[in-house]
Motif scaffolding. Structure first.
Motif, PDB file in Angstrom:
ATOM      1  N   GLN A   6      -4.469 -63.284-108.496  1.00  0.00           N
ATOM      2  CA  GLN A   6      -5.556 -63.766-109.665  1.00  0.00           C
ATOM      3  C   GLN A   6      -6.242 -64.931-109.230  1.00  0.00           C
ATOM      4  N   GLY A  40      -8.394 -53.358-106.748  1.00  0.00           N
ATOM      5  CA  GLY A  40      -7.300 -52.858-107.690  1.00  0.00           C
ATOM      6  C   GLY A  40      -7.599 -53.236-109.233  1.00  0.00           C
ATOM      7  N   ALA A  41      -7.317 -54.460-109.419  1.00  0.00           N
ATOM      8  CA  ALA A  41      -7.499 -55.124-110.811  1.00  0.00           C
ATOM      9  C   ALA A  41      -8.926 -55.087-111.050  1.00  0.00           C
ATOM     10  N   GLN A  76     -20.118 -56.430-121.419  1.00  0.00           N
ATOM     11  CA  GLN A  76     -20.453 -56.906-122.610  1.00  0.00           C
ATOM     12  C   GLN A  76     -21.945 -57.453-122.034  1.00  0.00           C
TER      13      GLN A  76
ATOM     14  N   TYR B  32      -3.642 -66.070-118.011  1.00  0.00           N
ATOM     15  CA  TYR B  32      -5.036 -65.575-118.619  1.00  0.00           C
ATOM     16  C   TYR B  32      -6.062 -66.737-118.557  1.00  0.00           C
ATOM     17  N   HIS B  33      -7.274 -66.178-118.470  1.00  0.00           N
ATOM     18  CA  HIS B  33      -8.340 -67.236-118.441  1.00  0.00           C
ATOM     19  C   HIS B  33      -9.290 -67.006-119.772  1.00  0.00           C
ATOM     20  N   ILE B  35     -12.921 -67.974-121.255  1.00  0.00           N
ATOM     21  CA  ILE B  35     -13.976 -68.668-121.227  1.00  0.00           C
ATOM     22  C   ILE B  35     -15.016 -68.822-122.656  1.00  0.00           C
ATOM     23  N   ILE B  44     -14.683 -64.810-124.161  1.00  0.00           N
ATOM     24  CA  ILE B  44     -14.017 -64.097-123.236  1.00  0.00           C
ATOM     25  C   ILE B  44     -12.586 -64.372-122.715  1.00  0.00           C
ATOM     26  N   VAL B  46      -9.475 -63.228-119.958  1.00  0.00           N
ATOM     27  CA  VAL B  46      -9.449 -62.021-119.134  1.00  0.00           C
ATOM     28  C   VAL B  46      -7.639 -62.342-118.596  1.00  0.00           C
ATOM     29  N   TRP B  47      -6.925 -61.382-119.209  1.00  0.00           N
ATOM     30  CA  TRP B  47      -5.454 -61.340-118.637  1.00  0.00           C
ATOM     31  C   TRP B  47      -5.426 -60.784-117.308  1.00  0.00           C
ATOM     32  N   GLN B  48      -4.309 -61.235-116.560  1.00  0.00           N
ATOM     33  CA  GLN B  48      -3.783 -60.957-115.363  1.00  0.00           C
ATOM     34  C   GLN B  48      -3.187 -59.697-115.688  1.00  0.00           C
ATOM     35  N   PRO B  49      -3.010 -58.841-114.678  1.00  0.00           N
ATOM     36  CA  PRO B  49      -2.076 -57.358-115.105  1.00  0.00           C
ATOM     37  C   PRO B  49      -0.887 -57.816-114.371  1.00  0.00           C
ATOM     38  N   LEU B  75     -13.141 -55.058-124.073  1.00  0.00           N
ATOM     39  CA  LEU B  75     -14.057 -54.660-123.143  1.00  0.00           C
ATOM     40  C   LEU B  75     -13.710 -53.706-121.960  1.00  0.00           C
ATOM     41  N   GLN B  76     -12.451 -54.050-121.477  1.00  0.00           N
ATOM     42  CA  GLN B  76     -11.654 -53.315-120.339  1.00  0.00           C
ATOM     43  C   GLN B  76     -10.220 -53.582-120.362  1.00  0.00           C
ATOM     44  N   THR B 128      -5.156 -53.156-114.479  1.00  0.00           N
ATOM     45  CA  THR B 128      -6.277 -53.762-114.300  1.00  0.00           C
ATOM     46  C   THR B 128      -6.344 -55.119-114.999  1.00  0.00           C
ATOM     47  N   PHE B 129      -7.293 -56.190-114.918  1.00  0.00           N
ATOM     48  CA  PHE B 129      -7.559 -57.072-115.882  1.00  0.00           C
ATOM     49  C   PHE B 129      -7.767 -56.516-117.148  1.00  0.00           C
ATOM     50  N   VAL B 131      -9.657 -57.263-120.575  1.00  0.00           N
ATOM     51  CA  VAL B 131     -10.588 -58.395-121.001  1.00  0.00           C
ATOM     52  C   VAL B 131     -11.254 -57.878-122.391  1.00  0.00           C
ATOM     53  N   ALA B 133     -13.568 -59.656-125.877  1.00  0.00           N
ATOM     54  CA  ALA B 133     -14.464 -60.877-126.388  1.00  0.00           C
ATOM     55  C   ALA B 133     -13.942 -61.009-127.850  1.00  0.00           C
TER      56      ALA B 133
END
Lengths: 202, 202
Positions: A6, A40-41, A76, B32-33, B35, B44, B46-49, B75-76, B128-129, B131, B133
Protein backbone atom coordinates in the motif's frame (compact mmCIF):
# COMPACT_ATOMS: atom_id res chain seq x y z
CA UNK A 1 0.75 -11.73 4.73
CA UNK A 2 2.47 -9.25 2.42
CA UNK A 3 2.29 -5.79 3.96
CA UNK A 4 4.46 -4.00 1.42
CA UNK A 5 1.96 -3.02 -1.23
CA UNK A 6 0.00 0.00 0.00
CA UNK A 7 1.24 3.44 -0.92
CA UNK A 8 -0.31 6.89 -1.09
CA UNK A 9 0.56 9.85 -3.28
CA UNK A 10 -1.14 13.20 -3.81
CA UNK A 11 -0.97 15.17 -7.06
CA UNK A 12 -0.04 18.75 -6.21
CA UNK A 13 -1.37 21.98 -7.66
CA UNK A 14 2.20 22.88 -8.61
CA UNK A 15 2.50 19.76 -10.82
CA UNK A 16 -1.04 20.16 -12.23
CA UNK A 17 -0.26 23.70 -13.40
CA UNK A 18 1.64 22.11 -16.31
CA UNK A 19 -1.63 20.84 -17.80
CA UNK A 20 -4.27 23.36 -16.68
CA UNK A 21 -6.23 25.57 -19.05
CA UNK A 22 -5.48 28.47 -16.68
CA UNK A 23 -2.17 27.63 -14.97
CA UNK A 24 -2.23 30.79 -12.87
CA UNK A 25 -5.69 30.26 -11.38
CA UNK A 26 -5.75 29.30 -7.68
CA UNK A 27 -6.38 25.66 -6.84
CA UNK A 28 -6.32 23.19 -3.96
CA UNK A 29 -2.93 22.07 -2.61
CA UNK A 30 -3.71 18.51 -3.71
CA UNK A 31 -6.01 17.90 -6.71
CA UNK A 32 -6.35 14.14 -6.27
CA UNK A 33 -5.15 11.28 -4.11
CA UNK A 34 -3.84 7.94 -5.39
CA UNK A 35 -3.79 4.89 -3.17
CA UNK A 36 -1.91 2.17 -4.98
CA UNK A 37 -2.53 -1.50 -4.40
CA UNK A 38 -1.65 -2.88 -7.83
CA UNK A 39 -3.98 -4.99 -9.90
CA UNK A 40 -4.91 -7.36 -7.05
CA UNK A 41 -6.12 -4.84 -4.49
CA UNK A 42 -6.95 -2.37 -7.29
CA UNK A 43 -5.81 1.24 -7.13
CA UNK A 44 -8.12 3.86 -5.64
CA UNK A 45 -8.17 7.46 -6.85
CA UNK A 46 -10.05 10.26 -5.05
CA UNK A 47 -10.64 13.58 -6.83
CA UNK A 48 -11.29 16.83 -4.97
CA UNK A 49 -14.56 18.47 -6.08
CA UNK A 50 -14.40 21.95 -7.60
CA UNK A 51 -12.86 23.99 -10.34
CA UNK A 52 -9.58 25.78 -11.11
CA UNK A 53 -10.25 28.79 -13.31
CA UNK A 54 -13.60 27.24 -14.41
CA UNK A 55 -11.88 23.95 -15.34
CA UNK A 56 -13.06 20.98 -13.30
CA UNK A 57 -10.50 19.15 -11.15
CA UNK A 58 -8.93 16.37 -13.24
CA UNK A 59 -6.13 13.82 -13.28
CA UNK A 60 -2.93 14.82 -15.08
CA UNK A 61 -3.59 12.33 -17.90
CA UNK A 62 -1.18 9.94 -19.59
CA UNK A 63 -0.68 7.58 -22.51
CA UNK A 64 -0.26 3.89 -21.91
CA UNK A 65 3.04 2.38 -22.96
CA UNK A 66 3.10 -0.93 -24.86
CA UNK A 67 0.24 -3.41 -24.66
CA UNK A 68 -1.06 -2.17 -21.31
CA UNK A 69 -4.77 -1.55 -21.02
CA UNK A 70 -6.83 -0.62 -17.99
CA UNK A 71 -10.38 -0.56 -16.65
CA UNK A 72 -11.73 2.25 -14.45
CA UNK A 73 -14.74 1.58 -12.21
CA UNK A 74 -16.61 4.60 -10.87
CA UNK A 75 -17.34 4.09 -7.15
CA UNK A 76 -18.78 7.49 -6.19
CA UNK A 77 -19.66 10.78 -7.80
CA UNK A 78 -19.97 12.04 -11.33
CA UNK A 79 -17.11 12.27 -13.83
CA UNK A 80 -16.19 12.88 -17.45
CA UNK A 81 -13.41 10.71 -18.91
CA UNK A 82 -11.43 12.00 -21.88
CA UNK A 83 -9.89 9.26 -24.03
CA UNK A 84 -7.78 10.21 -27.06
CA UNK A 85 -5.62 8.49 -29.67
CA UNK A 86 -2.75 10.20 -31.48
CA UNK A 87 -2.15 9.89 -35.22
CA UNK A 88 0.77 7.62 -36.13
CA UNK A 89 3.66 9.18 -38.04
CA UNK A 90 6.79 7.64 -39.52
CA UNK A 91 8.67 8.31 -36.26
CA UNK A 92 5.91 7.31 -33.87
CA UNK A 93 2.82 9.02 -32.52
CA UNK A 94 2.25 12.71 -33.37
CA UNK A 95 1.45 14.50 -30.11
CA UNK A 96 -0.60 17.37 -31.55
CA UNK A 97 -2.72 15.30 -33.97
CA UNK A 98 -5.60 13.41 -32.39
CA UNK A 99 -7.12 10.79 -34.63
CA UNK A 100 -9.94 9.64 -32.40
CA UNK A 101 -11.37 10.84 -29.07
CA UNK A 102 -14.23 10.30 -26.65
CA UNK A 103 -15.66 12.27 -23.74
CA UNK A 104 -17.72 9.94 -21.56
CA UNK A 105 -20.01 10.83 -18.66
CA UNK A 106 -19.53 8.24 -15.89
CA UNK A 107 -21.47 7.46 -12.73
CA UNK A 108 -21.24 4.74 -10.04
CA UNK A 109 -21.48 1.29 -11.60
CA UNK A 110 -19.92 2.37 -14.90
CA UNK A 111 -16.74 0.54 -15.96
CA UNK A 112 -14.67 2.27 -18.63
CA UNK A 113 -12.07 0.53 -20.79
CA UNK A 114 -8.83 2.35 -21.70
CA UNK A 115 -7.17 0.59 -24.66
CA UNK A 116 -3.38 0.23 -25.13
CA UNK A 117 -1.74 3.29 -26.69
CA UNK A 118 -4.65 5.62 -25.96
CA UNK A 119 -4.36 8.55 -23.57
CA UNK A 120 -6.86 9.08 -20.78
CA UNK A 121 -7.75 11.39 -17.94
CA UNK A 122 -10.84 11.76 -15.77
CA UNK A 123 -12.54 14.93 -14.57
CA UNK A 124 -14.70 15.36 -11.44
CA UNK A 125 -17.84 17.23 -12.56
CA UNK A 126 -19.92 16.58 -9.39
CA UNK A 127 -20.21 18.27 -5.98
CA UNK A 128 -18.63 15.41 -3.95
CA UNK A 129 -15.36 13.54 -4.05
CA UNK A 130 -15.19 11.48 -7.23
CA UNK A 131 -13.80 7.99 -6.51
CA UNK A 132 -12.60 5.29 -8.92
CA UNK A 133 -10.93 1.89 -8.73
CA UNK A 134 -8.63 0.68 -11.52
CA UNK A 135 -6.67 -2.46 -12.28
CA UNK A 136 -3.48 -0.83 -13.55
CA UNK A 137 -0.31 -2.60 -12.39
CA UNK A 138 2.07 -0.53 -10.28
CA UNK A 139 5.75 -1.34 -10.02
CA UNK A 140 6.86 -0.40 -6.52
CA UNK A 141 10.48 -1.00 -7.50
CA UNK A 142 10.53 2.15 -9.62
CA UNK A 143 12.02 5.39 -8.35
CA UNK A 144 8.60 7.06 -8.13
CA UNK A 145 6.26 4.20 -9.03
CA UNK A 146 3.34 5.42 -6.94
CA UNK A 147 3.11 8.98 -8.19
CA UNK A 148 4.32 8.51 -11.76
CA UNK A 149 4.35 4.81 -12.74
CA UNK A 150 6.66 3.87 -15.61
CA UNK A 151 4.01 2.15 -17.73
CA UNK A 152 2.48 5.57 -18.34
CA UNK A 153 3.85 8.38 -20.49
CA UNK A 154 3.13 11.86 -19.09
CA UNK A 155 5.59 13.79 -21.24
CA UNK A 156 3.38 14.39 -24.35
CA UNK A 157 0.61 15.64 -22.05
CA UNK A 158 2.99 18.09 -20.38
CA UNK A 159 4.24 19.36 -23.75
CA UNK A 160 0.68 19.89 -25.02
CA UNK A 161 -0.45 21.50 -21.72
CA UNK A 162 -3.19 18.91 -21.29
CA UNK A 163 -5.44 16.87 -23.54
CA UNK A 164 -7.21 18.02 -26.74
CA UNK A 165 -10.19 19.14 -24.64
CA UNK A 166 -10.57 20.87 -21.31
CA UNK A 167 -13.78 20.24 -19.34
CA UNK A 168 -15.17 23.48 -17.90
CA UNK A 169 -18.09 24.39 -15.69
CA UNK A 170 -20.71 26.36 -17.61
CA UNK A 171 -23.62 27.23 -15.32
CA UNK A 172 -23.15 23.96 -13.43
CA UNK A 173 -22.85 21.73 -16.51
CA UNK A 174 -19.68 20.29 -18.07
CA UNK A 175 -18.70 21.73 -21.45
CA UNK A 176 -15.75 20.79 -23.69
CA UNK A 177 -13.28 23.52 -24.65
CA UNK A 178 -10.68 22.67 -27.34
CA UNK A 179 -7.02 23.02 -26.38
CA UNK A 180 -5.64 25.42 -29.04
CA UNK A 181 -2.18 23.77 -29.00
CA UNK A 182 -3.54 20.73 -30.86
CA UNK A 183 -3.35 21.05 -34.65
CA UNK A 184 -6.05 18.46 -35.22
CA UNK A 185 -8.74 16.77 -33.10
CA UNK A 186 -12.16 15.31 -33.90
CA UNK A 187 -15.19 17.40 -33.01
CA UNK A 188 -16.70 15.50 -30.10
CA UNK A 189 -19.48 15.83 -27.54
CA UNK A 190 -19.93 14.30 -24.08
CA UNK A 191 -21.65 10.91 -24.43
CA UNK A 192 -23.21 8.49 -21.94
CA UNK A 193 -21.15 5.48 -20.77
CA UNK A 194 -23.66 3.17 -22.51
CA UNK A 195 -22.75 4.77 -25.87
CA UNK A 196 -18.96 4.36 -25.44
CA UNK A 197 -17.85 1.77 -28.03
CA UNK A 198 -14.35 0.70 -26.82
CA UNK A 199 -14.20 -2.69 -25.12
CA UNK A 200 -11.53 -5.17 -24.08
CA UNK A 201 -11.08 -7.74 -26.87
CA UNK A 202 -11.85 -11.22 -25.62
CA UNK B 1 -14.34 28.15 -5.14
CA UNK B 2 -13.28 27.03 -1.66
CA UNK B 3 -10.07 25.03 -1.94
CA UNK B 4 -9.38 24.60 1.76
CA UNK B 5 -11.30 21.44 2.55
CA UNK B 6 -9.33 18.45 1.31
CA UNK B 7 -7.00 16.71 3.72
CA UNK B 8 -5.41 13.28 3.91
CA UNK B 9 -4.31 11.26 6.92
CA UNK B 10 -3.07 7.69 7.27
CA UNK B 11 -3.57 5.58 10.40
CA UNK B 12 -0.21 4.05 11.32
CA UNK B 13 0.57 0.57 12.56
CA UNK B 14 2.14 2.15 15.65
CA UNK B 15 -1.16 3.83 16.59
CA UNK B 16 -3.24 0.75 15.69
CA UNK B 17 -1.18 -1.44 18.05
CA UNK B 18 -3.16 0.15 20.92
CA UNK B 19 -6.31 -1.67 19.76
CA UNK B 20 -5.07 -4.84 18.07
CA UNK B 21 -5.81 -8.34 19.36
CA UNK B 22 -2.10 -9.11 18.83
CA UNK B 23 -0.23 -5.80 19.23
CA UNK B 24 3.13 -7.38 18.53
CA UNK B 25 2.17 -8.98 15.20
CA UNK B 26 3.69 -7.34 12.09
CA UNK B 27 1.42 -5.11 10.05
CA UNK B 28 1.45 -2.60 7.19
CA UNK B 29 2.92 0.86 7.84
CA UNK B 30 -0.50 2.41 7.19
CA UNK B 31 -3.67 0.40 7.95
CA UNK B 32 -6.12 2.82 6.35
CA UNK B 33 -6.27 6.17 4.60
CA UNK B 34 -8.74 8.95 5.40
CA UNK B 35 -9.51 11.66 2.87
CA UNK B 36 -11.63 14.27 4.58
CA UNK B 37 -14.05 16.47 2.74
CA UNK B 38 -16.62 17.06 5.48
CA UNK B 39 -20.30 16.29 5.10
CA UNK B 40 -20.64 18.08 1.75
CA UNK B 41 -17.96 16.25 -0.22
CA UNK B 42 -18.26 13.21 2.08
CA UNK B 43 -15.21 11.61 3.66
CA UNK B 44 -13.53 8.69 1.91
CA UNK B 45 -11.80 5.89 3.83
CA UNK B 46 -9.64 3.23 2.15
CA UNK B 47 -8.66 0.09 4.08
CA UNK B 48 -5.62 -2.02 3.23
CA UNK B 49 -6.56 -5.67 2.61
CA UNK B 50 -5.00 -8.32 4.84
CA UNK B 51 -4.57 -9.40 8.43
CA UNK B 52 -2.39 -8.58 11.42
CA UNK B 53 -1.92 -11.68 13.56
CA UNK B 54 -5.08 -13.23 11.98
CA UNK B 55 -7.14 -10.11 12.77
CA UNK B 56 -8.46 -8.34 9.67
CA UNK B 57 -7.35 -4.76 9.03
CA UNK B 58 -9.82 -2.40 10.75
CA UNK B 59 -10.38 1.22 11.69
CA UNK B 60 -9.38 2.24 15.22
CA UNK B 61 -13.02 2.66 16.26
CA UNK B 62 -14.63 5.46 18.28
CA UNK B 63 -17.75 6.58 20.10
CA UNK B 64 -19.74 9.52 18.84
CA UNK B 65 -19.96 12.50 21.13
CA UNK B 66 -23.30 14.26 21.67
CA UNK B 67 -26.12 14.01 19.14
CA UNK B 68 -23.87 13.21 16.18
CA UNK B 69 -24.86 10.33 13.97
CA UNK B 70 -23.33 9.14 10.72
CA UNK B 71 -24.02 7.03 7.64
CA UNK B 72 -21.38 4.83 5.99
CA UNK B 73 -21.80 3.85 2.34
CA UNK B 74 -19.76 0.90 1.08
CA UNK B 75 -18.22 1.79 -2.31
CA UNK B 76 -15.94 -1.21 -2.92
CA UNK B 77 -15.04 -4.48 -1.28
CA UNK B 78 -16.38 -6.53 1.57
CA UNK B 79 -16.47 -5.43 5.22
CA UNK B 80 -17.80 -6.21 8.68
CA UNK B 81 -18.95 -3.25 10.78
CA UNK B 82 -18.98 -3.59 14.57
CA UNK B 83 -21.46 -1.29 16.31
CA UNK B 84 -21.70 -1.32 20.13
CA UNK B 85 -23.50 0.60 22.87
CA UNK B 86 -22.16 0.91 26.41
CA UNK B 87 -24.33 0.48 29.53
CA UNK B 88 -25.15 3.78 31.26
CA UNK B 89 -23.97 4.18 34.86
CA UNK B 90 -24.55 6.97 37.38
CA UNK B 91 -21.37 8.69 36.20
CA UNK B 92 -21.81 8.15 32.48
CA UNK B 93 -21.19 5.22 30.14
CA UNK B 94 -19.42 2.13 31.51
CA UNK B 95 -16.61 1.29 29.09
CA UNK B 96 -16.38 -2.45 29.78
CA UNK B 97 -20.12 -3.20 29.78
CA UNK B 98 -21.72 -3.46 26.35
CA UNK B 99 -25.49 -3.38 26.41
CA UNK B 100 -26.16 -3.91 22.72
CA UNK B 101 -23.99 -4.77 19.71
CA UNK B 102 -24.15 -5.69 16.05
CA UNK B 103 -21.70 -7.19 13.57
CA UNK B 104 -22.89 -6.43 10.04
CA UNK B 105 -21.55 -7.78 6.75
CA UNK B 106 -21.48 -4.94 4.20
CA UNK B 107 -20.99 -4.87 0.44
CA UNK B 108 -21.15 -2.13 -2.24
CA UNK B 109 -24.53 -0.43 -2.17
CA UNK B 110 -25.08 -0.98 1.56
CA UNK B 111 -25.59 2.12 3.71
CA UNK B 112 -25.10 1.64 7.44
CA UNK B 113 -26.45 3.98 10.11
CA UNK B 114 -24.34 4.73 13.20
CA UNK B 115 -26.59 6.23 15.93
CA UNK B 116 -25.49 8.95 18.41
CA UNK B 117 -23.61 7.57 21.42
CA UNK B 118 -22.82 4.20 19.83
CA UNK B 119 -19.28 3.11 19.02
CA UNK B 120 -18.36 1.82 15.59
CA UNK B 121 -15.49 0.44 13.58
CA UNK B 122 -15.29 -1.31 10.22
CA UNK B 123 -13.12 -4.28 9.22
CA UNK B 124 -11.91 -5.18 5.70
CA UNK B 125 -12.63 -8.89 5.22
CA UNK B 126 -12.11 -8.99 1.43
CA UNK B 127 -9.06 -9.36 -0.84
CA UNK B 128 -9.15 -5.80 -2.29
CA UNK B 129 -9.07 -2.33 -0.80
CA UNK B 130 -12.29 -1.71 1.11
CA UNK B 131 -13.67 1.77 0.40
CA UNK B 132 -16.42 3.74 2.15
CA UNK B 133 -17.91 7.22 2.04
CA UNK B 134 -19.38 8.82 5.15
CA UNK B 135 -21.16 12.06 6.00
CA UNK B 136 -19.41 12.80 9.28
CA UNK B 137 -18.56 16.49 9.78
CA UNK B 138 -14.86 17.32 10.16
CA UNK B 139 -13.66 20.45 11.89
CA UNK B 140 -10.47 21.53 10.13
CA UNK B 141 -9.87 24.16 12.81
CA UNK B 142 -8.99 21.50 15.36
CA UNK B 143 -5.38 20.69 16.19
CA UNK B 144 -5.61 17.28 14.50
CA UNK B 145 -9.09 17.34 13.02
CA UNK B 146 -8.30 15.12 10.06
CA UNK B 147 -6.70 12.22 11.88
CA UNK B 148 -8.63 12.37 15.16
CA UNK B 149 -11.71 14.62 14.86
CA UNK B 150 -13.06 16.04 18.11
CA UNK B 151 -16.63 14.79 17.66
CA UNK B 152 -15.31 11.27 18.22
CA UNK B 153 -14.08 9.71 21.48
CA UNK B 154 -11.17 7.29 20.97
CA UNK B 155 -10.07 7.06 24.60
CA UNK B 156 -12.44 4.29 25.83
CA UNK B 157 -11.43 2.18 22.81
CA UNK B 158 -7.75 2.62 23.64
CA UNK B 159 -8.32 1.68 27.30
CA UNK B 160 -10.25 -1.47 26.32
CA UNK B 161 -7.68 -2.39 23.60
CA UNK B 162 -10.38 -2.42 20.94
CA UNK B 163 -14.06 -3.21 20.74
CA UNK B 164 -15.92 -6.08 22.44
CA UNK B 165 -15.20 -8.30 19.44
CA UNK B 166 -12.20 -8.81 17.18
CA UNK B 167 -12.85 -10.02 13.62
CA UNK B 168 -10.38 -12.75 12.64
CA UNK B 169 -9.70 -14.75 9.49
CA UNK B 170 -10.61 -18.41 9.99
CA UNK B 171 -9.91 -20.36 6.79
CA UNK B 172 -10.82 -17.31 4.69
CA UNK B 173 -14.04 -16.46 6.57
CA UNK B 174 -14.59 -13.75 9.19
CA UNK B 175 -15.19 -14.99 12.74
CA UNK B 176 -15.89 -12.95 15.90
CA UNK B 177 -13.52 -13.38 18.87
CA UNK B 178 -14.58 -11.77 22.18
CA UNK B 179 -12.21 -9.21 23.72
CA UNK B 180 -11.55 -10.62 27.23
CA UNK B 181 -11.17 -7.14 28.77
CA UNK B 182 -14.94 -6.54 28.49
CA UNK B 183 -16.88 -7.69 31.59
CA UNK B 184 -20.13 -7.95 29.67
CA UNK B 185 -21.19 -8.06 26.02
CA UNK B 186 -24.13 -9.65 24.19
CA UNK B 187 -23.48 -12.90 22.35
CA UNK B 188 -23.72 -11.84 18.69
CA UNK B 189 -23.15 -13.26 15.22
CA UNK B 190 -22.36 -11.58 11.90
CA UNK B 191 -25.61 -10.58 10.19
CA UNK B 192 -26.47 -9.32 6.70
CA UNK B 193 -26.95 -5.57 6.16
CA UNK B 194 -30.63 -6.22 5.35
CA UNK B 195 -31.13 -7.59 8.89
CA UNK B 196 -29.54 -4.62 10.68
CA UNK B 197 -32.36 -2.82 12.54
CA UNK B 198 -30.88 0.62 13.38
CA UNK B 199 -32.11 3.49 11.19
CA UNK B 200 -32.05 7.27 11.26
CA UNK B 201 -35.26 8.51 12.88
CA UNK B 202 -37.22 10.67 10.48
Amino acid sequence: MDHSAQQHAGRSHEKMREVLMHPDAPGPAIHYHMIRGGSGARNITVWQPGTVGAEYIKTYGHYHVGALDEVYWTLQGEGVAIIQKRAEGADGPIDDEIEDAYAVHVRPGDALYMPPGWGHLVVNVGPTFFVTADDSPVDFGESDGVSLPGHADYEPVRRMRGFAYYVVDEAGKPRLVPNPLYRRAPDIRIIAAADYPLKRES
